[in-house]
Design a protein around this motif. Structure first.
Motif: not given
Lengths: 1024, 175
Positions: A452-462, A516-523, A605-611
């Motif tokens: 599963e992909l992560p949600e797209s990150k909301a751009v907020t200045t933390q 944009q970076s890898l992110s999941r869609d609405t559904f 092998f231990h892999i980051d699934a997104l990159t």
């Protein structure tokens, strides 16, 4: 019949999926036609360019021909790498050789060359198909392409073909109708000698082979009359060949004489072929050679000889029958600066020959090609050198090259090099430009998972430190955060007014220019498919369009020095999006490394699934992926243990010692807490047959510091049966309901024993009466819960496919027995459901009951068999997030479709009479033995998905929708399925505008009528 | 402004018809006839009370017929009737004392001290009220039976399946 028809009509009316809409094809699904990894071990099967000439306008057209490990003969367009055509062979009919001539390409397949086929080289149309001998009577050679050969009588369009099969049989097959004109078999079939090559001349057909002698081989030649098939002469040439048939070539010179060339004691020997076979062998003088390389230019009398120091020489058979060295490649001697050179030959459209030497330079870290054009520079030969930036970190090493060249101007040679890589890639380089790449390694996926992909990150200045932030700073930060609010408000209004929401039947693939970076869609319909191939490469594939997002090559670790292979065994998702906030999901590939010095290790092998990045942090991003050697030796089992606290990979070595990965203190702590309740079955060999043995893990460490597993039970299968396959439930299949409510409101409690698994067995080859069995066993104590015996195929083999989910087992087999009555041979699907106790309302709480309780085997089942119109090659169920949606059975049929069978059709409780009102409440239908072959249930639309052997399903965020990915020894295909309909989203034709207008109209009416009603009320008070 | 009304001249007016000056004087006149009339009045009241008590039972056949006609499906008509059947017993029972108050026997003039004979008390007409209770329960039972036949009562195990929970598995199979 009437009733059945009515019911079927009703059922199809209610059936949630009618068919995939034509508008959705290609949008919600994708299909990647592959051809498979080229077979490069023999020149009979390796890829080559083939050029045909159009007789009318003398234009030429070339294709890349190859046979592949997926048992395919394929032609690729060299311009763009697309598949021109492909022909798949039957599983037992392995293609072992091909040869192209003119517009035709002939192939030989099966053991010893059982079948002969001719295709059109551009369209793939099957022109001739001829069975030469039965599959059983063929002689098996190693390599399989030994002992077969093809020779076209001439290059005319319908010339006859001479086919050598079984190492001793020659047939002349008519090029027009495929009739066998004559057969000649060697009188001595005692397998002392095997013919490996066949050449034709107008006067004789020569068979060249090797005869086994004491220390080495001697050459044996036979001449057969091409018209009658009579033996003209045969001779044993006094010779000593040590390296087998690869060092035996037949060259043709300009005067059309044929010479057999072989290597003996470092000298190249040559023997002219004549129908009487009276000539004597001659030997070259001068340099000593260690190897001869066939560069596919034997018709032009050229080969490459490798001298003792490793440098390559082009040797040509002159018109007078002498062998002449025409060129020596500079700096081609064995060196540490570059790899061993590969030589290949090609022709241009005028028939001129070219020879290329391709090697990898360790110093420059590029690949180099030196292309020799012997006819240029006044016949002295012209060499054109260039380097091409072959990406070795992502494609491994070059394992085969094929050459195609043009000579556009005097002293200029443009060459196209087809590169086959060790990772299964096929690349075409035009000089130093990469034209295209085909990742054919994907045709051999060993393990795959959807992540599963992560949600797209909301751009907020933390804010760095929210507590100590001053008021003004906070205000300015929040104002800057709110700068996008107008845009948001406009979007919201537009979305509200027009109803342009995300649609389930639209593509979720990213826009072509989206950065944009890898992110999941609405559904959550977009996921990453992580697939590890047996060619040592792991891919991250976008499930929405099949694009490869990242790929990594497995590093060999210490075996880098000696060479080896990495074969992935299992792939586990060890971190999902929900596990840790803000961290990328991770996968672990458990692989076996077979080094060429026969040492076997288990590597993780231990892999980051997104990159695709290495989580272990050992290897850099632009390098091969290095794993961790967890077991020095093979592993007998690798499993994923998961609970709320952690996901741990548990591996067992040959001595049943436990290894956990990642090996952290926290994971070990989690492991020790649960170690008492862990158990697992292993296949073991007891005597001659393979059985199943259950194991538990000793909670006390041994002196080695490892927990050791010990056996607890052995399966009670009959001694003449051996295990063919173990089918477990899908790892992530939540159970929405613990029972099934009947029409009379009683409940059948599902038998959800988590230890239940399906074992498919077959009788051993030694057994006289063949049969196959399906068992459901409790894997914690080995007790058999269900057993059924299935007739085998006519060949005695078992071809049973099974799928097991919740309490439902479905298996498919071919019934080759004709029973009493009008029973016929057919494909059968049997559906079995297991329930607790022995009648309705019996409850044993099987899902959390200890296996050692007596009630754990209290189970009864319903079963029913159905006739399925097709054979299948893979079977799976849909899987959804909460398991509420109905589970459909997905099958890959033998006509290349992925078909979804609705559960209602294979419900084991379909009554064999008219349904009662109570059964009607359960939506049961009257039993009908034949499952109709309804093309509307094909999920694969018009695509032909060849050789799908695995179906992977994964839930989306929509409960109704399941993602499907099929792979096999060939094609990739992905789509979605909604077995219960998309009940959780508004239908596509929902009229949002109308709703909004109605609401607005009502609002207006209220605004208008409110003062009127008020006035009226006041007036009523007055006149009361 | 000295117009005053002299009430004294109406003091000797006869009472209006039906209003006796005092009971003792009337009983004196025809105590026997009055006693008989009140007795028949009491028995009339009692019989009316019995009638009222069994009235819900009398309407049962009609309600059953209505239920039969409304069908077994869960629709607005059948649901309306079922709700009426289920609610009316409770409504009736809640208003049982006021409903029976008109039929309560007139308390004897002598024992005013006794509070038990108050027409609004529960103990007035106990037998009739008990029968009334039973008849209302019959109506309720009819309503419940209808609910059951419509499948609205959680009677089977299937109705409670969604609330069942299972614990974690006792043994973990590594697969």
């Amino acid at each position: 019949m009437r009733v059945t028809a009515t019911w079927f009509w009703l059922a199809s009316l209610i059936s949630p999926i009618l068919a995939i809409h034509a508008s959705e094809a290609g949008i919600i699904d994708w299909h990647k036609p592959l051809v498979g990894v080229p077979l490069i071990s023999s020149h009979h099967t390796a890829p080559s360019f083939h050029r045909t000439e159009n007789a009318r306008d003398r234009s030429t057209k070339s294709v890349v021909l190859t046979t592949t490990a997926s048992n395919v003969v394929a032609a690729l367009h060299p311009e763009n790498g697309t598949v021109a055509w492909r022909h798949t062979f039957d599983e037992r009919d392995h293609v072992i050789a091909y040869k192209a001539s003119g517009d035709r390409v002939a192939s030989i397949s099966g053991p010893g060359g059982a079948a002969f086929r001719v295709f059109n080289v551009h369209t793939g149309a099957l022109v001739i198909e001829q069975q030469l001998h039965t599959l059983e009577s063929g002689r098996l050679f190693e390599p399989p392409s030994l002992g077969v050969g093809l020779a076209f009588e001439s290059s005319s369009p319908n010339s006859d073909v001479f086919v050598l099969t079984d190492g001793h049989t020659v047939r002349r097959i008519s090029g027009g109708n495929g009739e066998v004109q004559w057969v000649w078999s060697s009188p001595d079939q005692s397998s002392l000698y095997v013919y490996s090559d066949i050449v034709t001349t107008p006067s004789a057909v020569y068979l060249v082979g090797l005869a086994k002698s004491f220390a080495a081989y001697t050459i044996h030649i036979a001449a057969v009359s091409p018209t009658t098939g009579e033996l003209l002469a045969s001779v044993d040439v006094p010779s000593t060949v040590t390296d087998g048939p690869s060092q035996l070539l037949v060259l043709r010179n300009k005067s059309k004489d044929r010479h057999v060339i072989w290597l003996e004691d470092g000298r190249i020997r040559s023997l002219k072929l004549s129908p009487e076979l009276k000539e004597k062998a001659t030997a070259t003088k001068g340099a000593l050679y260690k190897k001869l390389i066939d560069v596919k230019l034997s018709e032009d009398g050229q080969l490459v000889g490798i001298k003792q120091d490793g440098s390559g020489r082009v040797i040509k058979l002159a018109e007078d029958g002498t062998l002449k060295v025409t060129w020596e490649f500079e700096n081609s001697a064995t060196s540490k600066a570059y790899t061993e050179s590969m030589y290949t030959g090609g022709k241009d459209m005028n028939g001129e020959t070219y020879i290329a030497r391709v090697f990898w330079s360790h110093v420059l870290r590029t690949a180099s090609a030196h292309v020799l054009a012997p006819h240029l520079a006044d016949g002295k030969g012209l060499i054109t050198g260039f380097t091409f930036p072959f990406a070795t970190h992502s494609h491994g090493i070059i394992s085969h090259v094929a050459l195609d060249a043009v000579n556009p101007a005097e002293l200029q040679v443009l060459s196209r090099i087809l590169v086959t890589t060790s990772t299964g890639g096929v690349q075409l380089w035009q000089q130093d430009q990469l034209q295209w790449t085909r990742e054919e390694g994907l045709s051999d996926i060993r393990a795959a998972e959807m992540v599963e992909l992560p949600e797209s990150k909301a751009v907020t200045t933390q804010a760095a430190n929210e507590e100590n932030e001053s008021f003004s700073a906070r205000l300015s930060r929040q104002i800057s955060d709110a700068k996008d609010f107008p845009q948001y408000a406009i979007n919201f209004a537009r979305r509200f007014a027009t109803g342009s929401y995300a649609s389930v039947s639209s593509s979720v693939a990213p826009q072509a220019n989206a950065s944009q970076s890898l992110s999941r869609d609405t559904f959550g319909l977009r996921k990453i498919i992580v697939a590890a191939t047996s060619h040592g490469k792991v891919f991250g594939i976008d499930s929405s369009n099949g694009e490869i997002i990242w790929s990594r090559v497995f590093g060999l670790g210490w075996a880098h020095e000696v060479g080896g292979r990495i074969i992935p065994l299992k792939l586990f998702v060890t971190k999902t999006v929900g596990d840790a906030e803000g961290e990328n999901p991770q996968v672990v590939v458990v692989a076996e490394r077979k080094a060429d010095n026969t040492l076997v290790d288990t590597v993780v092998f231990h892999i980051d699934a997104l990159t695709g990045a290495d989580v272990l942090g050992v290897s850099k991003d632009k390098d091969v992926l290095q794993g961790k050697d967890v077991i020095a030796g093979p592993s007998v089992g690798a499993y994923l243990f998961q609970n709320d606290a952690a996901k741990i990979v548990i591996l067992f070595d040959e001595f049943l010692q436990t290894h956990i990965f990642p090996d952290t203190a926290f994971n070990y702590d989690v492991f020790t807490r649960v170690v008492k309740s862990l158990h697992f079955p292993l296949r073991s060999s007891a005597g001659t047959s393979r059985t199943l043995t259950g194991h538990k893990i000793n909670p006390v460490k041994e002196f080695t510091g490892k927990h050791v597993a010990y056996p607890t039970w052995t399966s009670a299968f009959p001694s003449n049966e051996e295990i063919r396959a173990i089918v477990t439930r899908p790892s992530s299949s939540p159970v929405a309901s613990f029972g099934k409510v009947l029409g009379n409101r009683t409940t059948l409690y599902k038998y959800l024993n988590p230890n239940a698994l399906v074992v498919l067995t077959g009788t051993t080859t030694a057994a006289k009466v063949k049969s196959c069995s399906v068992y459901v066993i409790d894997a914690s104590k080995g007790s058999i819960l269900y057993h059924s015996v299935i007739p085998p195929l006519l060949s005695g083999e078992c071809d049973v496919k099974a799928v097991f989910t919740e309490n439902w087992l479905v298996y498919h087999y071919y019934d080759s027995e004709t029973g009493p009555g009008d029973q016929t041979k057919s494909h059968r699907i049997v559906s079995v459901e297991f329930y607790e106790g022995n009648k309705g309302d019996d409850k044993t709480s099987s899902s959390d009951l200890s296996s050692y309780s007596n009630a754990s085997t209290s189970v009864y089942h319903f079963e029913q068999g159905y006739i399925f119109p097709r054979g299948i090659s893979a079977m799976a169920t849909t899987s959804t997030k909460y398991g509420i949606s109905v589970k459909d059975i997905l099958v890959a049929t033998d006509n290349g479709q992925i078909v979804s069978i609705p559960r209602r059709f294979i419900d084991p409780r379909r009554p064999k009479r008219k349904v009662t009102a109570e059964e009607q409440e359960e939506w049961l239908m009257t039993y009908d033995s034949l499952l109709p072959d309804d093309p509307r249930r094909a999920l694969s639309h018009k695509y032909q998905i060849l050789n799908a052997r695995q179906i992977l399903t994964s839930p989306s965020l929509l409960e109704s929708t399941s993602l499907i990915f099929t792979y096999g020894p060939l094609d990739l295909f992905s789509t979605r399925s909604s077995p219960s309909g998309t009940f959780d989203v508004l239908s596509e034709d929902f009229n949002k505008v109308q709703l909004v207008l109605t609401v607005l109209g009502l609002l207006g009416a209220i605004l208008v009528s409110r003062p009127m009603v008020g006035r009226k009320k006041v007036k009523e008070r007055w006149y009361e | 402004m000295t117009a005053t009304v002299d009430y004294s001249k109406w003091k000797n007016l006869p009472p209006p018809p039906g209003f006796s000056q005092s009971s003792s004087s009337s009983s004196k006149t025809s105590s026997k006839a009055v006693a008989a009339a009140s007795a028949s009045y009491a028995s009339l009241k009692e019989s009316r009370a019995w009638d009222f008590a069994i009235s819900p039972a009398k309407s049962l056949p009609m309600q059953a017929f209505m239920l039969y006609m409304s069908g077994g499906g869960v629709q607005i008509f059948s649901m309306g009737i079922v709700f009426m059947l289920l609610l009316s017993p409770f409504k009736n029972l809640a208003a049982i004392n006021t409903a029976f108050a008109p039929f309560a026997p007139t308390p004897a003039p002598g024992d005013k001290s006794s509070s038990t004979t108050s027409p609004n008390s529960l103990t007035a007409l106990p037998l009739q009220k008990f029968v009334y209770l039973i008849c209302n329960l019959l109506t309720l039972a009819l309503g419940l039976w209808k609910c059951k036949s419509m499948g609205l009562l959680p009677m089977g195990t299937g109705d409670w399946l969604a609330f069942e929970t299972r614990g974690p598995p006792a043994e973990v199979l590594l697969m």
